[in-house]
Design an enzyme around this catalytic site. Structure first.
Site, short mmCIF file in Angstrom:
data_model
loop_
_atom_site.label_atom_id
_atom_site.label_comp_id
_atom_site.label_asym_id
_atom_site.label_seq_id
_atom_site.Cartn_x
_atom_site.Cartn_y
_atom_site.Cartn_z
N ASN A 9 0.87 -1.18 0.00
CA ASN A 9 0.00 0.00 0.00
C ASN A 9 0.90 1.23 0.00
OD1 ASN A 9 -1.80 2.04 0.51
ND2 ASN A 9 -2.35 1.36 2.57
N TRP A 10 1.04 1.83 -1.15
CA TRP A 10 1.98 2.96 -1.26
C TRP A 10 1.41 4.24 -0.66
CZ3 TRP A 10 4.42 2.64 -6.87
CH2 TRP A 10 5.04 1.38 -7.02
N LYS A 11 0.14 4.22 -0.35
CA LYS A 11 -0.52 5.41 0.22
C LYS A 11 -0.29 6.63 -0.68
CE LYS A 11 -0.21 3.29 4.73
NZ LYS A 11 -0.13 3.41 6.17
N HIS A 94 -9.62 1.34 4.71
CA HIS A 94 -8.35 1.53 5.43
C HIS A 94 -8.58 2.51 6.60
CE1 HIS A 94 -4.25 2.68 6.36
NE2 HIS A 94 -3.88 1.56 5.77
N GLU A 96 -6.91 4.88 7.70
CA GLU A 96 -6.66 6.29 7.39
C GLU A 96 -7.87 6.91 6.70
OE1 GLU A 96 -2.97 5.57 5.37
OE2 GLU A 96 -2.05 5.07 7.29
N GLU A 164 -5.63 -4.78 10.54
CA GLU A 164 -4.60 -3.78 10.80
C GLU A 164 -4.94 -2.99 12.06
OE1 GLU A 164 -2.43 -2.56 6.96
OE2 GLU A 164 -4.27 -1.40 7.04
N GLY A 170 2.28 2.31 10.80
CA GLY A 170 3.26 3.39 10.68
C GLY A 170 3.94 3.76 11.98
N SER A 210 3.25 -1.98 10.47
CA SER A 210 4.69 -2.01 10.73
C SER A 210 5.34 -3.34 10.36
CB SER A 210 5.00 -1.63 12.19
OG SER A 210 4.57 -0.30 12.44
N GLY A 231 2.74 -1.06 4.35
CA GLY A 231 2.77 0.36 4.00
C GLY A 231 4.20 0.82 3.76
N GLY A 232 4.80 1.44 4.75
CA GLY A 232 6.12 2.04 4.64
C GLY A 232 7.16 1.17 3.94
P1 PGA Z 1 2.69 0.38 7.67
O1 PGA Z 1 1.22 0.58 7.05
O2 PGA Z 1 3.23 -0.91 7.10
O3 PGA Z 1 3.47 1.57 7.25
O4 PGA Z 1 2.51 0.29 9.16
C1 PGA Z 1 0.37 -0.49 6.85
C2 PGA Z 1 -0.91 -0.02 6.23
O5 PGA Z 1 -1.41 1.05 6.60
O6 PGA Z 1 -1.49 -0.69 5.34
#
Ligand code: PGA
Length: 253
Positions: A9-11, A94, A96, A164, A170, A210, A231-232
């Site tokens: 997930n590149w956001k 998600h 976010e 999640e 994050g 994470s 994500g990251g």
């Molecule tokens: P993260 O994000 O790996 O940076 O914690 C995961 C996500 O939000 O899908």
């Protein structure tokens, strides 16, 4: 046996140019990994370019959101129909989006319905916030989110669920593999209540929060965990490759 699935997930990261560079850096090695489904979820504006680069390789493409109407006066939104032919998966619900864009379970439900209607495979995200976790409400919150998102929806093999915990996203503070396995087992139980045992055993449920190449092996060694939403670490080619390759290794046994 469920095929593990690792999705990046590149956001809201990468320009089109940077997205192209990132894919070019990893596609060769990524394509070669067998026994894991590999999905890249770049921003909408890079879907076409990334799609062209991965071509007919084994790498799959996903979007990060959609709006539930097919078309109309919804300035700035992207409809399910616009994604058809462009990608196969779509991340929905998600945390976010729930937090910054005030998406409710009802909206997530409409989005899941809209995605399935046009043949897109939803990666449905659920997870409790820190205060809910500390108040012992994880089970209650996750149950509400899963049932809410899937209300009135027939069982669909394309569905993927991502657990999640919000506090793990994050933060560099991943859940323990036992915590993740327990909650994912609970989600599988809810799915068996909704759709029956056979369906719940076939559906893939990821852990997210994470995840790195240093901790992925512990997660995917758990019986209930079928991969990760990353994500990251998905923005760093060597990290994402490491996560995918270690998943393949762990699941091969
Ligand atoms: P993260 O994000 O790996 O940076 O914690 C995961 C996500 O939000 O899908």
């Amino acid at each position: 046996m469920r095929l593990p699935i690792i999705a990046g997930n590149w956001k809201m990261n990468t320009t089109v140019e940077q997205a192209i560079e990132l894919v070019q850096e990893m596609r060769g090695r990524l394509d070669k990994v067998e026994g894991v489904e590999k999905v890249l979820c770049p921003p909408f504006i890079s879907l076409s370019a990334v799609g062209e680069l991965i071509g007919s390789s084994s790498i799959r493409l996903g979007a990060q959101n959609l709006y539930f109407e097919e078309k109309g006066a919804y300035t700035g939104e992207v409809s399910p129909l616009m994604l058809v032919g462009l990608c196969e998966y779509v991340i929905l619900g998600h945390s976010e989006r729930r937090h910054y864009f005030v998406e409710t379970d009802e909206m997530v439900n409409l989005k899941v319905k809209a995605a399935l209607k046009v043949g897109l495979k939803p990666i449905l995200c659920v997870g409790e916030r820190l205060e809910e976790n500390e108040a012992g409400k994880t089970e209650e919150v996750v149950t509400r989110q899963v049932k809410g998102a899937l209300a009135g929806i027939a069982p669909s093999e394309g569905l993927v669920v991502a657990y999640e915990p919000v506090w793990a996203i994050g933060s560099g503070k991943a859940a323990t593999e036992e915590q993740a396995n327990t909650t994912i087992g609970l989600i599988r139980h809810i799915l068996s209540q909704l759709y029956g045992e056979q369906f719940s055993q076939a559906i893939r449920i990821q852990y997210g929060g994470s995840v790195t190449s240093a901790n992925i092996a512990e997660f995917v060694a758990q019986p209930e965990i079928d991969g990760a939403l990353v994500g990251g670490a998905s923005l760093i080619a060597t990290e994402f490759l490491g996560i995918v390759e270690q998943t393949a290794k762990a699941k091969r046994g």
